[in-house]
Design an enzyme around this catalytic site. Structure first.
Site, mmCIF file in Angstrom:
data_model
loop_
_atom_site.group_PDB
_atom_site.id
_atom_site.type_symbol
_atom_site.label_atom_id
_atom_site.label_comp_id
_atom_site.label_asym_id
_atom_site.label_seq_id
_atom_site.Cartn_x
_atom_site.Cartn_y
_atom_site.Cartn_z
ATOM 1 N N CYS A 1 0.855 -1.182 0.000
ATOM 2 C CA CYS A 1 0.000 0.000 0.000
ATOM 3 C C CYS A 1 0.898 1.241 0.000
ATOM 4 O O CYS A 1 2.026 1.199 0.485
ATOM 5 C CB CYS A 1 -0.929 0.083 1.182
ATOM 6 S SG CYS A 1 -2.009 -1.322 1.407
ATOM 7 N N ARG B 1 3.729 -0.592 -4.702
ATOM 8 C CA ARG B 1 3.468 -1.025 -3.319
ATOM 9 C C ARG B 1 2.101 -1.675 -3.153
ATOM 10 O O ARG B 1 1.778 -2.211 -2.093
ATOM 11 C CB ARG B 1 3.532 0.194 -2.386
ATOM 12 C CG ARG B 1 4.890 0.830 -2.310
ATOM 13 C CD ARG B 1 5.807 -0.065 -1.532
ATOM 14 N NE ARG B 1 7.079 0.540 -1.331
ATOM 15 C CZ ARG B 1 7.780 0.409 -0.213
ATOM 16 N NH1 ARG B 1 7.314 -0.284 0.785
ATOM 17 N NH2 ARG B 1 8.953 0.956 -0.119
ATOM 18 N N TRP C 1 -3.168 -2.559 -1.389
ATOM 19 C CA TRP C 1 -2.978 -4.007 -1.547
ATOM 20 C C TRP C 1 -3.846 -4.629 -0.460
ATOM 21 O O TRP C 1 -3.544 -4.485 0.726
ATOM 22 C CB TRP C 1 -1.510 -4.382 -1.343
ATOM 23 C CG TRP C 1 -1.223 -5.838 -1.577
ATOM 24 C CD1 TRP C 1 -0.947 -6.449 -2.763
ATOM 25 C CD2 TRP C 1 -1.171 -6.871 -0.580
ATOM 26 N NE1 TRP C 1 -0.736 -7.779 -2.566
ATOM 27 C CE2 TRP C 1 -0.868 -8.078 -1.241
ATOM 28 C CE3 TRP C 1 -1.373 -6.902 0.797
ATOM 29 C CZ2 TRP C 1 -0.746 -9.296 -0.568
ATOM 30 C CZ3 TRP C 1 -1.257 -8.114 1.473
ATOM 31 C CH2 TRP C 1 -0.941 -9.300 0.782
ATOM 32 N N ASN D 1 -1.736 2.237 6.102
ATOM 33 C CA ASN D 1 -0.975 1.035 5.741
ATOM 34 C C ASN D 1 -0.792 0.227 7.017
ATOM 35 O O ASN D 1 -0.522 0.802 8.075
ATOM 36 C CB ASN D 1 0.419 1.395 5.215
ATOM 37 C CG ASN D 1 0.379 2.031 3.843
ATOM 38 O OD1 ASN D 1 -0.672 2.121 3.231
ATOM 39 N ND2 ASN D 1 1.532 2.478 3.379
ATOM 40 N N GLY D 2 -0.882 -1.082 6.909
ATOM 41 C CA GLY D 2 -0.693 -1.926 8.093
ATOM 42 C C GLY D 2 -1.971 -2.699 8.394
ATOM 43 O O GLY D 2 -2.865 -2.795 7.551
ATOM 44 N N GLU E 1 15.832 -19.193 -6.907
ATOM 45 C CA GLU E 1 15.556 -17.829 -7.347
ATOM 46 C C GLU E 1 15.050 -17.818 -8.800
ATOM 47 O O GLU E 1 14.141 -17.052 -9.133
ATOM 48 C CB GLU E 1 16.827 -16.973 -7.197
ATOM 49 C CG GLU E 1 16.704 -15.549 -7.685
ATOM 50 C CD GLU E 1 15.648 -14.706 -6.973
ATOM 51 O OE1 GLU E 1 15.016 -15.190 -6.018
ATOM 52 O OE2 GLU E 1 15.433 -13.563 -7.411
ATOM 53 N N LYS F 1 11.421 -16.328 -9.827
ATOM 54 C CA LYS F 1 11.231 -15.257 -10.812
ATOM 55 C C LYS F 1 10.202 -15.695 -11.848
ATOM 56 O O LYS F 1 9.324 -14.930 -12.208
ATOM 57 C CB LYS F 1 12.550 -14.896 -11.530
ATOM 58 C CG LYS F 1 13.583 -14.138 -10.713
ATOM 59 C CD LYS F 1 13.238 -12.707 -10.397
ATOM 60 C CE LYS F 1 12.469 -12.579 -9.114
ATOM 61 N NZ LYS F 1 13.182 -12.543 -7.878
ATOM 62 N N GLU G 1 6.602 -15.930 -10.349
ATOM 63 C CA GLU G 1 6.114 -14.626 -9.901
ATOM 64 C C GLU G 1 5.546 -13.777 -11.044
ATOM 65 O O GLU G 1 4.507 -13.146 -10.880
ATOM 66 C CB GLU G 1 7.335 -13.879 -9.323
ATOM 67 C CG GLU G 1 7.098 -13.134 -8.080
ATOM 68 C CD GLU G 1 8.383 -12.527 -7.504
ATOM 69 O OE1 GLU G 1 9.493 -12.747 -8.010
ATOM 70 O OE2 GLU G 1 8.239 -11.804 -6.519
ATOM 71 N N HIS H 1 14.695 -38.705 -6.070
ATOM 72 C CA HIS H 1 13.972 -39.128 -4.865
ATOM 73 C C HIS H 1 12.487 -38.764 -4.934
ATOM 74 O O HIS H 1 11.815 -38.744 -3.913
ATOM 75 C CB HIS H 1 14.609 -38.510 -3.614
ATOM 76 C CG HIS H 1 16.020 -38.989 -3.393
ATOM 77 N ND1 HIS H 1 16.302 -40.286 -3.057
ATOM 78 C CD2 HIS H 1 17.210 -38.363 -3.496
ATOM 79 C CE1 HIS H 1 17.620 -40.441 -2.946
ATOM 80 N NE2 HIS H 1 18.199 -39.274 -3.222
ATOM 81 N N LYS I 1 5.283 -4.939 -3.747
ATOM 82 C CA LYS I 1 6.655 -4.790 -3.283
ATOM 83 C C LYS I 1 6.614 -4.538 -1.780
ATOM 84 O O LYS I 1 5.753 -3.790 -1.313
ATOM 85 C CB LYS I 1 7.275 -3.592 -4.002
ATOM 86 C CG LYS I 1 8.764 -3.470 -3.869
ATOM 87 C CD LYS I 1 9.457 -4.370 -4.850
ATOM 88 C CE LYS I 1 10.948 -4.197 -4.850
ATOM 89 N NZ LYS I 1 11.606 -5.346 -5.492
#
Ligand code: AGP
Length: 607
Positions: free
Chosen positions: A2, A27, A73, A99-100, A480, A484, A487, A503, A602
């Site tokens: 946010c 954000r 968000w 925010n929060g 990673e 990527k 995502e 395995h 983000k």
């Protein structure tokens, strides 16, 4: 997560807010809104979707010199117009962005409804607007103070009240708020990115502080109304650093900047004469370093994967046991904290809630934590009190790229520094210094192969599943690479240590499931080749990310992505770069919203 923007001054606040919100869209981008104090009173406009949806729905004549805005968000309540911020009280004279998370929102909502308040959204935030109204205080800052005393949870807020034209209140507990100081105008934001086009002078609020702001200045007090002394800081990065420039996406821009980012991470830190690294910010003497018996690295998502790679470097070069753990798990498992363990928190943003909580857990139990952080002055950086800034520059794309590789460079420096205090010989140290100096040029070489990687990505984009495998220090590279790809392209991708394939996951290998194998020419090379053969025997398509020079590879892999060879400890840095480009071009081929992938944002500042 946010974004908040606020303005108090003499200009029209609306374009300032819209431009600021666009800067903060990374954000959170599911809905947005503004509250503007106009001549006709407080006007609130909100819209589900991106900032451009909000902008196109705003009335042409909306003007005012005091305003707050938000890009969301969603945590509580689906992303729609009703749940978008700002939220207002019953009378519609108070507007608030947040925010929060307010953890006791359900209980507060019940109390407010019992007292006759009518709440219109499903959010936790709305209770705060009503609590401010219910506080019945004459002064807005006192009303906010009283309201905040009733809430549990985290917040960064900005509040306006039409009975106090010209005044903006901001407060912080666990979610960043920064004040931008202008010439007879003041700004508030959750991130300096929204401010840099107006001012470089900023003041960071600390937890438990409230700022009362008008066009002429600000006054900061604590929640219990004691004055707080604040100093102004100058923002390191100018406006250009937050621009996309000629690149199609921030992600591509940030991938392409990795050679320069690497140079910055190394600048002034290498000592060729003694084969070591100087890390002034550690705040640890050589004697302190000698007492360390173990290294534990904490981070989330890609920062955690960078931590696994960092642990390999540290253990390999210092012979100290080192490992990494997701900060989100560590914080809740009542960890044993040892006084001779060096804890290292990794975070690009320096604001990730789980990583911050892990840092506090270590410190509460008397442990010592260093930060490996990108954003200067961020909460984790300040609370660690020592560490390494990676100096990657602003990272706007949700998918982390340059912060990942620069974090690995920082770990290489830490491993070198720690190693040279211990058993690493001057000759080994010098070899590493030499290899580190060559890295920016080598990264550039890999970046120049982007078009070849693009061709391979077009093939990957046709599949719905993919494996990424690697061994030892290249397992986090595989992690990673898979992160990527999933995502931003939404292709299901899983990473395994190459040795683990047989395995279980080998059952899924088929012509429909490609495997990206990270294959450096290290001591495990021949063993990794056996894994490659096992995949080939099951007709699984293979993309090998490797060094040039082995003539067997072209006949065994369907595609090859090559990177120059470095010291084995540094190979993971170079091997990561093609995987970033592979993910980027796959997502591009699929027409995805690369910089703002679905459901993500983000900097995860909530649990
Ligand atoms: C990476 O591409 C992610 N978007 C995510 O995993 C990120 O690395 C993680 O949330 C940690 O963020 P931080 O580095 O800002 O703490």
């Amino acid at each position: 997560m946010c974004g908040i923007v606020g303005y108090a001054g003499n200009q029209d606040a609306v374009p300032i807010l819209i431009a600021g919100l666009a800067r903060l869209e990374y954000r959170g981008y599911d809905s947005a809104g503004v509250a503007v104090l106009t001549r006709g009173g407080l006007k609130v406009h909100k819209a589900a979707g991106k900032i451009r949806q909000l902008e196109s729905s705003l009335p042409k004549r909306l003007r005012g010199n005091l305003a707050i805005g938000h890009t969301r968000w969603a945590t509580h309540g689906e992303p729609n117009d009703r749940n978008a911020h700002p939220h207002t009280d019953c009378s519609g004279r108070i507007a608030l962005v947040h925010n929060g998370i307010i953890e006791n929102a359900a209980e507060l909502r019940a109390q407010l409804e019992a007292a006759g308040h009518v709440l219109r959204s499903d959010t936790d935030t709305e209770v705060l607007a009503h609590l401010i109204e219910a506080a019945g205080e004459e002064e807005l800052d006192q009303a906010v103070r009283r309201a905040l005393a009733a809430v549990q949870g985290t917040y960064g807020i900005a509040v306006v009240d039409e009975r106090h034209p010209g005044r903006l209140i901001a407060a912080r507990n666990g979610s960043p708020i920064v004040i931008g100081v202008g010439e007879r105008e003041m700004f508030v934001a959750s991130d300096v990115a929204a401010l840099v086009r107006h001012t470089q002078q900023v003041v960071y609020l600390d937890d438990g502080e409230i700022a009362s702001i008008d066009a002429g200045g600000f006054r900061v007090t604590t929640l219990d109304d004691r004055p707080a002394a604040k100093s102004t800081a100058t923002v390191t990065w100018g406006q250009d650093a937050y621009e996309r420039g000629t690149h199609a996406h921030f992600m591509l821009k940030e991938i392409m900047e990795q050679d320069e980012a690497c140079e910055r991470a190394l600048r002034g830190r290498l000592d060729a004469q003694f084969g070591t690294a100087h890390l002034g910010g550690l705040n640890l003497t050589a004697r302190d370093l000698l007492e360390i018996r173990r290294v534990k690295i904490l981070g989330c998502g890609s920062a955690y994967y960078a931590g696994i790679a960092g642990a390999h470097m540290i253990e390999g070069l210092t012979r100290l046991p080192a490992d990494a753990e997701p900060a989100s798990e560590f914080r809740y498992r009542n960890p044993v904290i040892e006084k001779d363990t060096l804890y290292v928190a990794v975070s690009q943003s320096g604001e990730t809630a789980d990583t911050l909580a892990a840092v506090r857990e270590v410190q509460r139990k008397g442990g010592r934590v260093l930060g490996v952080i990108n954003v200067v002055g961020s909460t984790i950086a300040r609370e660690c009190g020592g560490g390494i800034y990676i100096h990657a520059g602003p990272e706007v794309s949700v998918a982390s790229t340059k912060a990942f590789t620069s974090t690995l460079v920082a770990f290489a420096l830490l491993a070198l520094h720690l190693g040279r205090v211990r058993d690493l010989s001057p000759a080994q140290g010098k070899r590493l210094v030499d290899a580190l100096q060559k890295l920016p040029v080598q990264i550039r070489e890999v970046l120049h192969t982007a078009e070849q990687i693009r061709v391979v990505a077009k093939r990957i984009a046709r599949f719905t599943n993919a494996f990424f495998i690697g061994r030892a220090a290249c397992y986090p590279v595989a992690l990673e690479g898979a992160q990527k790809l999933k995502e931003i392209s939404y292709i299901h991708a899983e990473a395994y240590p190459a040795s683990e394939l047989k395995h279980g996951p080998l059952a899924l290998i088929s012509p429909e499931t490609p495997t990206v194998i990270v294959l450096p020419h290290d001591e495990l090379y021949e063993k990794s080749l056996s894994s490659l053969e096992e995949i080939r025997a099951r007709r699984g398509p293979i993309i090998a990310v490797t060094h040039p020079g082995d003539e067997r590879i072209p006949t065994r892999a369907d595609a090859i992505l090559q990177v120059p060879q470095s010291e084995p400890a540094l190979d993971p840095i170079l091997l990561t770069v093609p995987l970033q480009l592979l993910a980027y071009y796959s997502a591009l081929e699929l027409g995805r919203d690369i910089d703002q992938p679905r459901n993500l944002a983000k900097s995860v500042t909530v649990e």
